[in-house]
Design a protein around this motif. Sequence first.
Motif, PDB file in Angstrom:
ATOM      1  N   LEU A  40     106.887  71.878  -8.431  1.00  0.00           N
ATOM      2  CA  LEU A  40     105.498  72.062  -8.016  1.00  0.00           C
ATOM      3  C   LEU A  40     104.783  73.037  -8.954  1.00  0.00           C
ATOM      4  O   LEU A  40     103.612  72.838  -9.298  1.00  0.00           O
ATOM      5  N   THR A  41     105.498  74.074  -9.379  1.00  0.00           N
ATOM      6  CA  THR A  41     104.927  75.038 -10.322  1.00  0.00           C
ATOM      7  C   THR A  41     104.627  74.367 -11.658  1.00  0.00           C
ATOM      8  O   THR A  41     103.563  74.579 -12.255  1.00  0.00           O
ATOM      9  N   GLN A  42     105.551  73.522 -12.138  1.00  0.00           N
ATOM     10  CA  GLN A  42     105.329  72.806 -13.399  1.00  0.00           C
ATOM     11  C   GLN A  42     104.087  71.924 -13.327  1.00  0.00           C
ATOM     12  O   GLN A  42     103.390  71.732 -14.325  1.00  0.00           O
ATOM     13  N   LEU A  43     103.829  71.397 -12.121  1.00  0.00           N
ATOM     14  CA  LEU A  43     102.671  70.518 -11.938  1.00  0.00           C
ATOM     15  C   LEU A  43     101.390  71.297 -11.654  1.00  0.00           C
ATOM     16  O   LEU A  43     100.333  70.694 -11.431  1.00  0.00           O
ATOM     17  N   GLY A  44     101.489  72.622 -11.644  1.00  0.00           N
ATOM     18  CA  GLY A  44     100.296  73.437 -11.459  1.00  0.00           C
ATOM     19  C   GLY A  44      99.979  73.773 -10.016  1.00  0.00           C
ATOM     20  O   GLY A  44      98.920  74.345  -9.728  1.00  0.00           O
ATOM     21  N   GLY A  45     100.877  73.455  -9.086  1.00  0.00           N
ATOM     22  CA  GLY A  45     100.652  73.775  -7.668  1.00  0.00           C
ATOM     23  C   GLY A  45      99.580  72.886  -7.059  1.00  0.00           C
ATOM     24  O   GLY A  45      99.133  71.903  -7.646  1.00  0.00           O
ATOM     25  N   ASN A  92     101.687  72.401   3.296  1.00  0.00           N
ATOM     26  CA  ASN A  92     100.404  71.958   2.756  1.00  0.00           C
ATOM     27  C   ASN A  92     100.307  72.320   1.275  1.00  0.00           C
ATOM     28  O   ASN A  92     101.243  72.886   0.687  1.00  0.00           O
ATOM     29  N   ALA A  93      99.185  71.997   0.667  1.00  0.00           N
ATOM     30  CA  ALA A  93      99.021  72.200  -0.771  1.00  0.00           C
ATOM     31  C   ALA A  93      99.045  73.670  -1.169  1.00  0.00           C
ATOM     32  O   ALA A  93      99.283  73.996  -2.333  1.00  0.00           O
ATOM     33  N   GLU A  94      98.828  74.555  -0.193  1.00  0.00           N
ATOM     34  CA  GLU A  94      98.880  76.001  -0.471  1.00  0.00           C
ATOM     35  C   GLU A  94     100.282  76.562  -0.242  1.00  0.00           C
ATOM     36  O   GLU A  94     100.500  77.771  -0.374  1.00  0.00           O
ATOM     37  N   GLY A  95     101.238  75.711   0.117  1.00  0.00           N
ATOM     38  CA  GLY A  95     102.603  76.162   0.352  1.00  0.00           C
ATOM     39  C   GLY A  95     102.846  76.706   1.735  1.00  0.00           C
ATOM     40  O   GLY A  95     103.903  77.300   1.995  1.00  0.00           O
ATOM     41  N   GLU A  96     101.905  76.500   2.650  1.00  0.00           N
ATOM     42  CA  GLU A  96     102.063  76.998   4.023  1.00  0.00           C
ATOM     43  C   GLU A  96     102.819  75.967   4.861  1.00  0.00           C
ATOM     44  O   GLU A  96     102.522  74.769   4.814  1.00  0.00           O
ATOM     45  N   LEU A  97     103.802  76.431   5.634  1.00  0.00           N
ATOM     46  CA  LEU A  97     104.598  75.553   6.481  1.00  0.00           C
ATOM     47  C   LEU A  97     103.759  75.058   7.647  1.00  0.00           C
ATOM     48  O   LEU A  97     103.181  75.845   8.389  1.00  0.00           O
ATOM     49  N   LYS A 149     102.047  60.919   8.180  1.00  0.00           N
ATOM     50  CA  LYS A 149     101.017  60.766   9.207  1.00  0.00           C
ATOM     51  C   LYS A 149     100.643  62.112   9.813  1.00  0.00           C
ATOM     52  O   LYS A 149      99.465  62.384  10.082  1.00  0.00           O
ATOM     53  N   THR A 150     101.643  62.978  10.025  1.00  0.00           N
ATOM     54  CA  THR A 150     101.368  64.329  10.539  1.00  0.00           C
ATOM     55  C   THR A 150     100.529  65.114   9.543  1.00  0.00           C
ATOM     56  O   THR A 150      99.559  65.791   9.913  1.00  0.00           O
ATOM     57  N   LEU A 151     100.896  65.021   8.261  1.00  0.00           N
ATOM     58  CA  LEU A 151     100.149  65.723   7.216  1.00  0.00           C
ATOM     59  C   LEU A 151      98.712  65.228   7.173  1.00  0.00           C
ATOM     60  O   LEU A 151      97.765  66.032   7.083  1.00  0.00           O
ATOM     61  N   ALA A 152      98.513  63.919   7.236  1.00  0.00           N
ATOM     62  CA  ALA A 152      97.160  63.354   7.198  1.00  0.00           C
ATOM     63  C   ALA A 152      96.332  63.827   8.385  1.00  0.00           C
ATOM     64  O   ALA A 152      95.140  64.134   8.245  1.00  0.00           O
ATOM     65  N   MET A 153      96.958  63.916   9.550  1.00  0.00           N
ATOM     66  CA  MET A 153      96.246  64.380  10.739  1.00  0.00           C
ATOM     67  C   MET A 153      95.897  65.861  10.619  1.00  0.00           C
ATOM     68  O   MET A 153      94.773  66.267  10.915  1.00  0.00           O
ATOM     69  N   GLN A 154      96.861  66.656  10.152  1.00  0.00           N
ATOM     70  CA  GLN A 154      96.639  68.098  10.026  1.00  0.00           C
ATOM     71  C   GLN A 154      95.552  68.421   9.005  1.00  0.00           C
ATOM     72  O   GLN A 154      94.749  69.329   9.196  1.00  0.00           O
ATOM     73  N   LEU A 155      95.536  67.670   7.899  1.00  0.00           N
ATOM     74  CA  LEU A 155      94.591  67.943   6.813  1.00  0.00           C
ATOM     75  C   LEU A 155      93.365  67.039   6.857  1.00  0.00           C
ATOM     76  O   LEU A 155      92.507  67.112   5.986  1.00  0.00           O
ATOM     77  N   ASP A 156      93.319  66.171   7.862  1.00  0.00           N
ATOM     78  CA  ASP A 156      92.161  65.323   8.114  1.00  0.00           C
ATOM     79  C   ASP A 156      91.821  64.431   6.918  1.00  0.00           C
ATOM     80  O   ASP A 156      90.717  64.463   6.388  1.00  0.00           O
ATOM     81  N   PHE A 157      92.821  63.632   6.489  1.00  0.00           N
ATOM     82  CA  PHE A 157      92.525  62.612   5.486  1.00  0.00           C
ATOM     83  C   PHE A 157      93.101  61.281   5.950  1.00  0.00           C
ATOM     84  O   PHE A 157      93.972  61.218   6.817  1.00  0.00           O
ATOM     85  N   SER A 158      92.595  60.201   5.378  1.00  0.00           N
ATOM     86  CA  SER A 158      92.979  58.857   5.796  1.00  0.00           C
ATOM     87  C   SER A 158      94.033  58.275   4.865  1.00  0.00           C
ATOM     88  O   SER A 158      94.059  58.563   3.669  1.00  0.00           O
ATOM     89  N   LEU A 159      94.904  57.438   5.454  1.00  0.00           N
ATOM     90  CA  LEU A 159      95.886  56.705   4.653  1.00  0.00           C
ATOM     91  C   LEU A 159      95.426  55.277   4.388  1.00  0.00           C
ATOM     92  O   LEU A 159      96.210  54.438   3.945  1.00  0.00           O
ATOM     93  N   ALA A 160      94.152  55.011   4.659  1.00  0.00           N
ATOM     94  CA  ALA A 160      93.632  53.654   4.532  1.00  0.00           C
ATOM     95  C   ALA A 160      93.643  53.163   3.094  1.00  0.00           C
ATOM     96  O   ALA A 160      93.605  51.961   2.848  1.00  0.00           O
TER      97      ALA A 160
END
Length: 272
Positions: free
Chosen positions: A59-64, A78-83, A200-211
């Motif tokens: 993740l660090t190599q990819l810039g976080g 999440n993208a900030e590294g928070e559980l 699906k949990t991640l999408a719900m938590q971060l409010d984005f669609s998998l459509a």
Amino acid sequence: MFEQSSAPNTFVFDMDGTLLNEHHELSPLTMSVLNDLRERGHRLVIATGRHYKDIRAYLTQLGGGIAAITCNGAMIHNAEGELIQRVCLPLAANETLLPLGEAAGVHLNMYTDAEWLVNAPCESMLDAHAESQFFYRQIPLQEMLTTPALKILFYGENANLQQLKTQIENALPLPIHLTFSDEYYLEAMPQHISKDDALKTLAMQLDFSLANSMAFGDGFNDVELFDAVTHPVVMSNASEKLKTLFPHAHHALPHTEDGVARFLFEHVLQAQ
């Protein structure tokens, strides 16, 4: 392949056999293409059987800034590294799974919140973790029986693992989910835990669609993930059985040839 309006906006990547090359590294081309995707506003998610500590170097190599589903869904960051999710196997599962694995003559492994634990050394398992420096610690089987685990892994010959899987399924009903990440790894997670459920949990938590989403993978622990996204992409190095399950999926070149990066460059980036 994709018009501007229909191009996926969420991309999900398995690691071993998919995003990583044969040396378990991110190639310069892979890093460049993924960074290009993110700079264009696309959402990137890692979905792997590895432990979160095992992928932080990548993740660090990819810039976080990349969300991570690890332990096949038992942990989500999440993208900030928070559980944002952590689910352990019930301890009762240890008492059934570990003795059956020991009797089958396969290597016993477990991932806890912070560690990779084994009951016997196995040098051949360490090569894949040289980049991350995430290595196992050996403890007695008796201690493993009482240690909460995010997942339990059995490593060995496929014939032995297939027999073990049947034995586990014939044992008293357990609230677990069994899957093969490849032919040498049988993995046990808590019930209803998979990359699919975690996404699906991640999408719900971060409010984005998998459509309008795309996932790349090569193992049977990616089956549910492929069902969850709009565009599954099966690696050419995946088993024929997996390819048969998804006859209409896109195919990418093998991970040894930067298959993910080349597919994205040709079919997504060049089309935009």
